[in-house]
Motif scaffolding. Sequence first.
Motif, PDB file in Angstrom:
ATOM      1  N   LEU A 242     -10.605  -8.828  24.787  1.00 55.46           N
ATOM      2  CA  LEU A 242     -10.408  -9.381  23.437  1.00 55.46           C
ATOM      3  C   LEU A 242      -9.814  -8.363  22.465  1.00 55.46           C
TER       4      LEU A 242
ATOM      5  N   MET B  33      -6.806  -6.911  21.837  1.00 52.92           N
ATOM      6  CA  MET B  33      -5.595  -7.192  21.074  1.00 52.92           C
ATOM      7  C   MET B  33      -5.798  -8.342  20.101  1.00 52.92           C
ATOM      8  N   ALA B  34      -6.700  -9.264  20.443  1.00 55.98           N
ATOM      9  CA  ALA B  34      -6.978 -10.371  19.526  1.00 55.98           C
ATOM     10  C   ALA B  34      -7.817  -9.903  18.337  1.00 55.98           C
ATOM     11  N   VAL B  35      -8.827  -9.079  18.631  1.00 57.74           N
ATOM     12  CA  VAL B  35      -9.706  -8.585  17.561  1.00 57.74           C
ATOM     13  C   VAL B  35      -8.987  -7.570  16.694  1.00 57.74           C
TER      14      VAL B  35
ATOM     15  N   ARG C 163      -5.371  -7.153  11.042  1.00 56.55           N
ATOM     16  CA  ARG C 163      -6.699  -6.562  10.866  1.00 56.55           C
ATOM     17  C   ARG C 163      -6.611  -5.047  10.691  1.00 56.55           C
TER      18      ARG C 163
ATOM     19  N   SER D 153      -5.884  -7.051  15.755  1.00 52.83           N
ATOM     20  CA  SER D 153      -4.517  -7.468  15.460  1.00 52.83           C
ATOM     21  C   SER D 153      -3.922  -6.583  14.363  1.00 52.83           C
TER      22      SER D 153
END
Length: 314
Positions: free
Chosen positions: A133, A135-137, A142, A139
């Motif tokens: 997770l 790269m999603a978290v 962010r 970003s």
Amino acid sequence: MIISDRNRSTSVIFILFGFSDYPEFHILLFLLFLAIYVITVMGNLGMIAIIIMNPKLHTPMYFFLKHLSIVDFCYSTAVTPKLLENLVPEDKTMSIPTCIMQFFFIANCALTDTVMLGVMAYDRFVAICNPLLYMAVMSQKRWSLFIAAGYSWGILLSLLFTYSLLVLSFCRPKIIDNFVCEYSGILSASCSDKYFSQLILRIVANFNMLSTLMIIFTSYIFISVTVMKMNSAGARHMPFSTCDSHLTAVGIFYGTILFLYCIPNSKSSCFTIKVGSVFYTVVIPMLNPLIHSLKNKDVKETLRKLMDKKMMSH
């Protein structure tokens, strides 16, 4: 009455005593601190340039490291030039507005540093404990939010500290037994009630330190648990190798702060406080880029390639 007090305060000067007890070492200290400042500027600006130039380093970890270098460069620049000037015998004075302005920049950089170290710990936690997770978290949006929050936090708290000093009045020239305008030195030079300012210092400084340390400790507790669950020693070594430079920087930074907090407020400890302050405000901004460049394989590889290109061009 308030106007007259303010007018009287603005005409008062501070005398930064610095290292006046050791005049025979002034030339040596001047050359030492000048060398440290040059290394700090070159190290931090070099780190920023390397991260910008190498697309391989355009990741959250190096993005935060770049901004840590920016803060350390500003931190050192807010302190060291005045320290060098203070070692010149002719002038050790500083006006109250200039002194409080220097404190604002120092506080801003120190507070932002703590947030950057906390964010970098959270980044390592996500990378090691939730790699799928990551790269999603983490970003790009962010990243920017974390950095904006770090700078905003530093500015907000340093403005609060500065306001708590601006409400004080100063009656006559005062000696600050240090080389820099730090909070307790300015506070001790005031001739008005200090209760509000001392309360602000205790609450805000302790909250900032405890909250950032909590983030760092919690992140590394989860990292340790995750790594210990890995089967092979090689698999366990890899995650820790990505954290050792950050852990070294955290240990030096917070270790120095805790050391200064634990020193008893007495005349016998003045020299120790000065040495600790030098390490905290001058040496650490120099060490951070050295720690991350020496312990980081990607940064070392980029440096080697740049040096090879330079040698080939000659």
